[in-house]
Enzyme design. Structure first.
Site, PDB file in Angstrom:
ATOM      1  N   ASP A  49      -7.461   2.144 -11.307  1.00 28.27           N
ATOM      2  CA  ASP A  49      -6.226   1.370  -9.864  1.00 28.27           C
ATOM      3  C   ASP A  49      -6.182   2.306  -9.339  1.00 28.27           C
ATOM      4  OD1 ASP A  49      -4.607  -0.240  -8.400  1.00 28.27           O
ATOM      5  OD2 ASP A  49      -3.894  -1.705  -9.583  1.00 28.27           O
ATOM      6  N   PHE A  50      -5.332   2.316  -8.354  1.00 23.77           N
ATOM      7  CA  PHE A  50      -4.643   3.514  -7.409  1.00 23.77           C
ATOM      8  C   PHE A  50      -3.339   3.436  -7.770  1.00 23.77           C
ATOM      9  CE2 PHE A  50      -3.426   4.545  -3.930  1.00 23.77           C
ATOM     10  CZ  PHE A  50      -3.589   6.459  -3.328  1.00 23.77           C
ATOM     11  N   ASP A  51      -2.690   2.076  -6.960  1.00 27.12           N
ATOM     12  CA  ASP A  51      -0.926   2.259  -7.308  1.00 27.12           C
ATOM     13  C   ASP A  51      -0.500   2.442  -8.506  1.00 27.12           C
ATOM     14  OD1 ASP A  51       0.284   1.978  -4.519  1.00 27.12           O
ATOM     15  OD2 ASP A  51      -1.382   0.912  -4.093  1.00 27.12           O
TER      16      ASP A  51
ATOM     17  N   ASP B  67      -2.500  -1.385 -14.492  1.00 28.34           N
ATOM     18  CA  ASP B  67      -1.189  -1.327 -14.381  1.00 28.34           C
ATOM     19  C   ASP B  67      -0.366  -2.869 -13.444  1.00 28.34           C
ATOM     20  OD1 ASP B  67      -0.577  -0.488 -11.980  1.00 28.34           O
ATOM     21  OD2 ASP B  67       1.414   0.164 -12.705  1.00 28.34           O
TER      22      ASP B  67
END
Length: 230
Positions: free
Chosen positions: A34-36, A209
């Site tokens: 994931d990025f964020d 997350d």
């Protein structure tokens, strides 16, 4: 229920074994990020977010050696490409899989079924900004994200408003961390992207997350070689 010391030790041993096996056969395994909240911190202003120091060199090395390396995000592919660049071998999946690029965002493939929703999403964005002038309303072209991180008191009103718009226009509500999104009613999310892309690999690791990958919470996926790290 809290994990016992014995269970925790067994889990750590199992993870260590899986890591060793992955390292031995790296070209047979996939890595999905994931990025964020994973490659980058979560900020009040989503446009001001950059990858954490050291992330790009690690992604570059992993993409050169692993069977597959990808970023799977709620962000548009254009944003991901602007922050990560064109790392050779790194696939970018944006908007929960509605967009895809294999060249750092220079060319973007959009799920054909999603494209007709762009005009409707544009109207939803305009309506959201009028309804919540103090909230951050993010226009992602194929989805409208209403953030309430800086104003958590708006959550009930935003949730209710998004629910009404979804019902009226046949859209899907996607919940994230302090954000609600309205997007096309298509069966695609981060979990679905990982499962499709990992087909044929010996195994895969997912690092994320948030709540945008519900299928990766299913215990049976562990038997299919998808390991989750939150």
């Amino acid at each position: 229920m809290h994990e016992s010391a014995a269970d925790e030790a067994a889990r750590e041993a199992s993870v260590s074994e899986l890591l060793a096996r992955t390292a031995e056969r790296l070209d047979e395994y996939g890595f999905f990020f994931d990025f964020d909240g994973t490659l980058a911190p979560i900020r009040d202003d989503p446009e001001g977010v950059l990858p954490v120091p050291g992330a790009l060199p690690v992604l570059t090395a992993l993409a050169a050696a692993a069977g597959l390396t990808a970023v799977v995000s709620a962000r548009p592919v254009g944003f991901l490409g602007s922050r990560l660049g064109a790392i050779p071998g790194l696939d970018l999946y944006g908007l929960y899989g509605l967009e895809y690029s294999s060249d750092g965002g220079r060319t973007v493939a959009t799920l054909p079924e999603a494209e007709p929703y762009a005009p409707l999403i544009a109207r939803i964005v305009t309506e959201a900004r009028a309804a919540f002038p103090t909230a951050l309303v993010e226009d992602k072209r194929l989805s409208c994200a209403l953030h309430f991180r800086t104003e958590p008191g708006l959550e009930p009103a935003i949730e209710a408003w998004a629910g009404r718009r979804a019902a009226a226009h046949g859209l899907k509500v996607q919940h994230g961390r302090m954000v609600v999104e309205l997007k096309p009613p298509l069966t695609t999310d981060k979990g679905e992207v990982v499962l499709r892309a990992a087909a044929g690999l010996s195994g895969a690791w997912y690092f994320g997350d948030d709540l945008g990958a519900p299928r990766l919470y299913e215990p049976q996926l562990l038997r299919r070689g998808v390991q989750r790290q939150w």
